[in-house]
Design an enzyme around this catalytic site. Structure first.
Site, short mmCIF file in Angstrom:
data_model
loop_
_atom_site.label_atom_id
_atom_site.label_comp_id
_atom_site.label_asym_id
_atom_site.label_seq_id
_atom_site.Cartn_x
_atom_site.Cartn_y
_atom_site.Cartn_z
N TYR A 33 0.83 -1.21 0.00
CA TYR A 33 0.00 0.00 0.00
C TYR A 33 0.86 1.25 0.00
O TYR A 33 2.06 1.20 0.24
CB TYR A 33 -0.95 0.01 1.20
CG TYR A 33 -0.31 0.38 2.52
CD1 TYR A 33 -0.50 1.65 3.06
CD2 TYR A 33 0.47 -0.53 3.23
CE1 TYR A 33 0.07 2.01 4.27
CE2 TYR A 33 1.04 -0.19 4.44
CZ TYR A 33 0.84 1.08 4.97
OH TYR A 33 1.42 1.43 6.16
N ARG A 101 -7.88 -20.83 -1.11
CA ARG A 101 -6.76 -20.46 -0.24
C ARG A 101 -5.61 -21.45 -0.39
O ARG A 101 -5.80 -22.66 -0.33
CB ARG A 101 -7.24 -20.44 1.22
CG ARG A 101 -6.19 -20.01 2.23
CD ARG A 101 -6.76 -20.07 3.63
NE ARG A 101 -5.82 -19.61 4.63
CZ ARG A 101 -4.85 -20.36 5.16
NH1 ARG A 101 -4.72 -21.63 4.78
NH2 ARG A 101 -4.04 -19.85 6.07
N LYS A 151 6.59 -2.00 1.77
CA LYS A 151 5.43 -1.41 2.45
C LYS A 151 4.22 -2.33 2.29
O LYS A 151 3.33 -2.09 1.48
CB LYS A 151 5.15 -0.01 1.91
CG LYS A 151 4.22 0.83 2.80
CD LYS A 151 4.16 2.26 2.31
CE LYS A 151 3.20 3.10 3.13
NZ LYS A 151 3.67 3.32 4.51
N GLU A 183 12.27 2.27 14.06
CA GLU A 183 11.38 3.33 13.58
C GLU A 183 10.12 3.36 14.44
O GLU A 183 9.96 2.54 15.35
CB GLU A 183 11.01 3.08 12.12
CG GLU A 183 10.36 1.72 11.87
CD GLU A 183 10.25 1.39 10.39
OE1 GLU A 183 10.37 2.30 9.55
OE2 GLU A 183 10.05 0.20 10.07
#
Length: 287
Positions: A33, A101, A151, A183
């Protein structure tokens, strides 16, 4: 007003937007994202976010379902129809729903990714009251996977970290690994000592922040000294000031770490100046 969102090529009212229950983003957090800020109805650092998006997709062997030019058009259209002056555009691309799945994912060239975008209206984003008072952080262990430079939508532990901070009466958490700060839960972390800005160097250990890159560039252009290296939470507590950067907070001063006040317990001069510079310079290149 009902938001208009974008799902796989279509603009839809948010109540009509659906994604398959077999989507791997839902089943396995198999997706990436980006979040792009909007100020004055324009996109901040869009190019940087588009480049990082492509890097994340490449690292996960996923196909990008949209060109950069078309992606920009979708961002602009959502900002327009949803009348966003200050806010954010959230983008998520998953590997899609190739079938039942399965841990093994299919050939990327034969799988149609899922792409979703939506806006969030955030009036007052640029003039956040928190920037004037500063934020408080706590330290927590960093137990995430080793590829934080990608990300991904694997945000459970960062979410838990924010809840730990809330329970402790703080605003956010800085994560610690092998004795050093990596972070924040959704931001890059910095300390200032003797006018020197110190932040962890880029690696697989942290997200390569788009706002981080811009802020460090602006800092160097303003003749501020920058040192990219690891620092401990103890060193942070003894710093003159501290701050975080992210697309949604820009530059946000930190005034307390684990209950220890930094400097005079108020936003520091360097952080406030960098926030001012970032907003001023980023608006010049906003699209």
């Amino acid at each position: 007003m009902t938001r208009t969102v974008y799902v796989n090529g279509d603009y839809l009212p948010e109540a009509e937007a659906t994604v398959s229950i077999f989507d791997r983003g839902f089943l396995m957090a198999d997706g990436v994202y980006e979040v792009t800020s909007v100020l004055g109805g324009k996109l901040i650092d869009f190019e940087g976010h588009a480049v990082r998006l492509q890097r994340s997709l490449d690292e996960l062997d996923m196909v990008n379902p949209i060109s950069k030019e078309d992606l920009l058009q979708v961002h602009r259209e959502l900002v327009r129809v949803n009348e966003i002056d200050e806010g954010m555009v959230y983008l998520q691309i998953t590997r899609g729903a190739p079938g039942d799945r399965d841990f093994v994912f299919p050939d990327p060239e034969t799988t149609q990714p899922t792409i979703v975008l939506f806006t969030q209206n955030k009036p007052g984003l640029a003039n956040s009251p928190a920037a004037k008072t500063g934020m408080k952080v706590i330290s927590i262990d960093d137990i995430r996977w080793g590829r934080r430079d990608i990300k991904t939508v694997q945000l459970l532990y960062p979410s838990m970290g924010k809840m730990m901070a809330k329970k402790a009466g703080a605003d956010d958490a800085w994560m610690i690994e092998d004795g050093f700060v990596t972070e924040g839960t959704s931001n890059n972390a910095y300390i200032v000592k003797g006018n020197k800005i110190i932040t962890r160097a880029l690696s697989n250990d942290i997200l390569h922040g788009i706002t981080r890159a811009a802020v460090l560039r602006f800092a160097q252009e303003a003749q501020m000294e920058v040192e990219e290296r690891n620092f401990t939470i103890e060193e942070a507590k003894e710093a003159d000031e501290a701050f975080i950067t992210s697309a949604s907070t820009f530059v946000m001063p930190v005034v307390e770490i684990d209950g220890v006040s930094l400097g005079e317990g108020a936003p520091g001069r360097v952080a406030l100046r960098l926030r001012e510079i970032y907003l001023e310079e980023s608006l010049k290149t906003a699209v």
